[in-house]
Motif scaffolding. Structure first.
Motif, PDB file in Angstrom:
ATOM      1  N   ASP A   1     -45.046 -33.162  -0.559  1.00  0.00           N
ATOM      2  CA  ASP A   1     -43.770 -32.545  -1.772  1.00  0.00           C
ATOM      3  C   ASP A   1     -44.267 -32.483  -2.954  1.00  0.00           C
ATOM      4  OD1 ASP A   1     -44.964 -35.037  -1.490  1.00  0.00           O
ATOM      5  OD2 ASP A   1     -43.339 -36.224  -1.984  1.00  0.00           O
ATOM      6  N   ASP A   2     -45.928 -32.052  -3.396  1.00  0.00           N
ATOM      7  CA  ASP A   2     -46.355 -31.785  -3.867  1.00  0.00           C
ATOM      8  C   ASP A   2     -47.177 -30.194  -3.824  1.00  0.00           C
ATOM      9  OD1 ASP A   2     -46.350 -34.453  -5.018  1.00  0.00           O
ATOM     10  OD2 ASP A   2     -48.015 -34.951  -4.012  1.00  0.00           O
ATOM     11  N   TYR A   3     -47.784 -29.316  -4.695  1.00  0.00           N
ATOM     12  CA  TYR A   3     -48.055 -28.287  -4.800  1.00  0.00           C
ATOM     13  C   TYR A   3     -48.776 -27.987  -5.980  1.00  0.00           C
ATOM     14  CZ  TYR A   3     -45.148 -27.671  -8.421  1.00  0.00           C
ATOM     15  OH  TYR A   3     -44.011 -27.817  -9.907  1.00  0.00           O
ATOM     16  N   TYR A   4     -50.009 -27.209  -5.550  1.00  0.00           N
ATOM     17  CA  TYR A   4     -51.419 -26.425  -5.884  1.00  0.00           C
ATOM     18  C   TYR A   4     -50.501 -25.500  -7.126  1.00  0.00           C
ATOM     19  CZ  TYR A   4     -54.670 -28.588  -3.408  1.00  0.00           C
ATOM     20  OH  TYR A   4     -55.260 -29.073  -2.364  1.00  0.00           O
ATOM     21  N   LEU A   5     -51.439 -25.628  -7.823  1.00  0.00           N
ATOM     22  CA  LEU A   5     -51.081 -24.389  -9.109  1.00  0.00           C
ATOM     23  C   LEU A   5     -51.780 -22.928  -9.444  1.00  0.00           C
ATOM     24  CD1 LEU A   5     -50.845 -27.107 -12.143  1.00  0.00           C
ATOM     25  CD2 LEU A   5     -48.808 -25.707 -11.201  1.00  0.00           C
ATOM     26  N   PRO A   6     -51.735 -21.683  -9.647  1.00  0.00           N
ATOM     27  CA  PRO A   6     -52.121 -20.908  -9.397  1.00  0.00           C
ATOM     28  C   PRO A   6     -53.742 -20.924 -10.236  1.00  0.00           C
ATOM     29  CG  PRO A   6     -50.269 -20.153 -10.445  1.00  0.00           C
ATOM     30  CD  PRO A   6     -49.885 -21.724 -10.724  1.00  0.00           C
ATOM     31  N   GLY A   7     -54.330 -20.347  -8.842  1.00  0.00           N
ATOM     32  CA  GLY A   7     -55.959 -20.449  -9.086  1.00  0.00           C
ATOM     33  C   GLY A   7     -56.762 -21.803  -9.046  1.00  0.00           C
ATOM     34  N   ALA A   8     -56.347 -22.822  -8.367  1.00  0.00           N
ATOM     35  CA  ALA A   8     -56.609 -24.253  -8.977  1.00  0.00           C
ATOM     36  C   ALA A   8     -57.759 -23.998  -7.851  1.00  0.00           C
ATOM     37  CB  ALA A   8     -55.561 -25.484  -8.057  1.00  0.00           C
ATOM     38  N   LEU A   9     -57.767 -23.176  -5.934  1.00  0.00           N
ATOM     39  CA  LEU A   9     -58.663 -23.566  -5.412  1.00  0.00           C
ATOM     40  C   LEU A   9     -60.383 -22.333  -5.667  1.00  0.00           C
ATOM     41  CD1 LEU A   9     -57.632 -23.357  -2.097  1.00  0.00           C
ATOM     42  CD2 LEU A   9     -57.921 -25.461  -3.389  1.00  0.00           C
ATOM     43  N   GLU A  10     -59.870 -21.331  -5.957  1.00  0.00           N
ATOM     44  CA  GLU A  10     -61.128 -20.446  -7.558  1.00  0.00           C
ATOM     45  C   GLU A  10     -61.859 -21.573  -8.810  1.00  0.00           C
ATOM     46  OE1 GLU A  10     -62.395 -16.043  -8.945  1.00  0.00           O
ATOM     47  OE2 GLU A  10     -60.499 -16.730  -7.581  1.00  0.00           O
ATOM     48  N   LYS A  11     -60.715 -22.292  -9.374  1.00  0.00           N
ATOM     49  CA  LYS A  11     -61.485 -22.704 -10.437  1.00  0.00           C
ATOM     50  C   LYS A  11     -62.219 -24.255  -9.611  1.00  0.00           C
ATOM     51  CE  LYS A  11     -57.497 -21.937 -13.091  1.00  0.00           C
ATOM     52  NZ  LYS A  11     -56.186 -22.236 -13.462  1.00  0.00           N
ATOM     53  N   VAL A  12     -62.271 -24.789  -8.917  1.00  0.00           N
ATOM     54  CA  VAL A  12     -62.969 -25.746  -7.575  1.00  0.00           C
ATOM     55  C   VAL A  12     -63.813 -25.657  -6.991  1.00  0.00           C
ATOM     56  CG1 VAL A  12     -62.992 -27.430  -5.792  1.00  0.00           C
ATOM     57  CG2 VAL A  12     -60.892 -27.950  -7.454  1.00  0.00           C
TER      58      VAL A  12
ATOM     59  N   SER B   1     -47.791 -22.850  -2.243  1.00  0.00           N
ATOM     60  CA  SER B   1     -48.781 -22.724  -3.170  1.00  0.00           C
ATOM     61  C   SER B   1     -49.974 -22.605  -2.375  1.00  0.00           C
ATOM     62  CB  SER B   1     -48.378 -24.042  -3.760  1.00  0.00           C
ATOM     63  OG  SER B   1     -49.260 -25.350  -2.969  1.00  0.00           O
ATOM     64  N   VAL B   2     -50.774 -23.162  -1.364  1.00  0.00           N
ATOM     65  CA  VAL B   2     -52.098 -23.615  -0.953  1.00  0.00           C
ATOM     66  C   VAL B   2     -51.842 -21.834  -0.691  1.00  0.00           C
ATOM     67  CG1 VAL B   2     -53.649 -23.872   1.062  1.00  0.00           C
ATOM     68  CG2 VAL B   2     -51.714 -25.363   0.154  1.00  0.00           C
ATOM     69  N   LEU B   3     -51.081 -20.894   0.290  1.00  0.00           N
ATOM     70  CA  LEU B   3     -52.118 -19.684   1.010  1.00  0.00           C
ATOM     71  C   LEU B   3     -51.668 -18.019  -0.393  1.00  0.00           C
ATOM     72  CD1 LEU B   3     -49.686 -19.661   4.087  1.00  0.00           C
ATOM     73  CD2 LEU B   3     -51.963 -20.080   4.076  1.00  0.00           C
ATOM     74  N   LYS B   4     -50.960 -19.240  -1.486  1.00  0.00           N
ATOM     75  CA  LYS B   4     -50.544 -18.205  -2.429  1.00  0.00           C
ATOM     76  C   LYS B   4     -51.997 -18.220  -3.341  1.00  0.00           C
ATOM     77  CE  LYS B   4     -45.970 -17.032  -2.373  1.00  0.00           C
ATOM     78  NZ  LYS B   4     -44.327 -17.310  -3.440  1.00  0.00           N
ATOM     79  N   GLN B   5     -52.507 -18.932  -3.356  1.00  0.00           N
ATOM     80  CA  GLN B   5     -54.290 -19.019  -3.663  1.00  0.00           C
ATOM     81  C   GLN B   5     -54.983 -17.739  -3.662  1.00  0.00           C
ATOM     82  OE1 GLN B   5     -55.302 -22.159  -6.147  1.00  0.00           O
ATOM     83  NE2 GLN B   5     -53.456 -22.354  -6.098  1.00  0.00           N
ATOM     84  N   ASP B   6     -54.332 -17.489  -2.682  1.00  0.00           N
ATOM     85  CA  ASP B   6     -55.898 -16.140  -1.731  1.00  0.00           C
ATOM     86  C   ASP B   6     -56.396 -16.294  -2.198  1.00  0.00           C
ATOM     87  OD1 ASP B   6     -53.043 -14.786  -1.712  1.00  0.00           O
ATOM     88  OD2 ASP B   6     -53.143 -13.454  -3.317  1.00  0.00           O
ATOM     89  N   TYR B   7     -57.119 -17.863  -2.213  1.00  0.00           N
ATOM     90  CA  TYR B   7     -58.654 -18.199  -1.557  1.00  0.00           C
ATOM     91  C   TYR B   7     -59.730 -16.711  -0.117  1.00  0.00           C
ATOM     92  CZ  TYR B   7     -62.595 -21.107  -2.370  1.00  0.00           C
ATOM     93  OH  TYR B   7     -64.091 -21.518  -2.061  1.00  0.00           O
ATOM     94  N   PRO B   8     -60.521 -17.147  -0.546  1.00  0.00           N
ATOM     95  CA  PRO B   8     -60.611 -15.665  -0.045  1.00  0.00           C
ATOM     96  C   PRO B   8     -61.131 -17.226   1.796  1.00  0.00           C
ATOM     97  CG  PRO B   8     -62.353 -15.711  -1.167  1.00  0.00           C
ATOM     98  CD  PRO B   8     -61.050 -16.418  -1.777  1.00  0.00           C
ATOM     99  N   ASN B   9     -61.889 -18.139   1.396  1.00  0.00           N
ATOM    100  CA  ASN B   9     -62.037 -18.625   2.501  1.00  0.00           C
ATOM    101  C   ASN B   9     -61.821 -20.542   2.348  1.00  0.00           C
ATOM    102  OD1 ASN B   9     -65.050 -19.390   4.540  1.00  0.00           O
ATOM    103  ND2 ASN B   9     -66.596 -19.741   2.618  1.00  0.00           N
TER     104      ASN B   9
END
Length: 314
Positions: free
Chosen positions: A90-101, A24-32
């Protein structure tokens, strides 16, 4: 020019869940992104899962540590991002979370803590409910009774904060086992940190039998221990009237109620119990300001008053 985000995952024997967390972290595809995984020497399949993703993880280690909070602090000491967060294994991010933040922070650079909505899910990821926190000040954060326990609390995986805050307040408290995240948010507010809200779902918090948060009594006791210094210090930066009210609530829940439970457990006669509790109230009159205490007092006095009237003695 999106800000650098450091995400830390502390883990220990969560092999059945950690792959979803990492993915869930890596699939964010956040560039930084700077992703750090600190494992406490797991003996299940955790390490083999981490190794499969090691080429995309900035730093990882699997070694004995002093527990979850120590693992978070080990990751924090290596984090170099402008924005920092930790998400348990045991938790996970939802798609696009890092870019929204990141985009929220670009638009609101004066914010020190930002959160969104959090999905509460069961052990297989089915939605149980949606949680949306609403805390903007230290006063609200310290109000366990009307705010935190009243449904306005943050849920840990949807909270992010700035590196400048970590530089100001330091690491997480390793003497806390259940509420080190709550303590950290309170410390951010205590030094003037500003909070921001993203009206969108950022993360999922998983409910399962083995997690620490299934022990509400221990969690509540540790929360009460964290807020006590704030409520009894003259230097706490909150309104005096609000501090007195919250102090009364603390006295009722942390001191008065345990005395009630102890008296009941010891099978003390009701008259003796009432006398002891009345003695506490007389020596600590501030407890009278607690709403639950007044409700309890009214409920106990009303029958006595009614019986006296009916018996023709008044």
């Amino acid at each position: 020019m999106l800000p650098k985000i450091s995400v830390i995952t502390p883990s220990f024997n969560q092999g059945s869940f950690i792959e979803q967390t990492i993915s869930s972290v890596l699939k964010q595809d956040y560039p930084n992104l700077e992703y750090i995984v600190i494992d406490g020497g797991s003996t299940d399949e955790t390490v083999s899962v981490i190794k499969r993703y090691s080429s995309r993880i900035a730093y990882w280690v699997s070694e004995s540590d002093r527990g979850q909070t120590h693992a978070i602090n080990k990751g924090l000491s290596r984090a170099t991002g402008d924005i920092i967060a930790y998400i348990n294994s045991d938790d996970y991010y939802l798609p696009g979370a890092l870019e929204k933040v990141a985009r929220y922070w670009v638009e609101h650079p004066d914010c020190d803590l930002v959160h969104g909505q959090c999905e509460i899910v069961d052990h297989v990821g089915a939605l149980v409910r949606l949680q949306q926190g609403d805390i903007r000040s230290l006063e609200q954060c310290l109000d366990l009774w009307g705010v935190w326990w009243g449904g306005r609390n943050f849920v840990q995986p949807e909270v992010f904060w700035t590196r400048r805050m970590t530089e100001k307040i330091g690491p997480f408290r390793e003497d806390l086992h259940w509420v080190m995240d709550y303590d950290y948010w309170a410390r951010i507010f205590a030094v003037g940190g500003r909070a921001g809200f993203i009206d969108d779902r950022l993360a999922a918090f998983r409910l399962h039998p083995l997690q620490k948060s299934t022990q509400p009594e221990r969690t509540a006791n540790e929360l009460l221990s964290v807020v006590r210094p704030y409520l009894f210090s003259k230097s706490t930066p909150i309104g005096r009237k609000e501090q007195i009210r919250l102090r009364a609530e603390w006295m009722y829940h942390a001191e008065f109620l345990p005395r009630v439970r102890e008296s009941i457990a010891c099978n003390e006669p009701p008259a003796r119990r009432r006398a002891k509790l009345a003695g506490y109230a007389l020596s600590h009159p501030s407890v009278l300001l607690a709403g639950p205490f007044r409700t309890r007092l009214t409920a106990s006095v009303k029958p006595l008053f009614s019986n006296t009237v009916l018996g023709g003695k008044l």
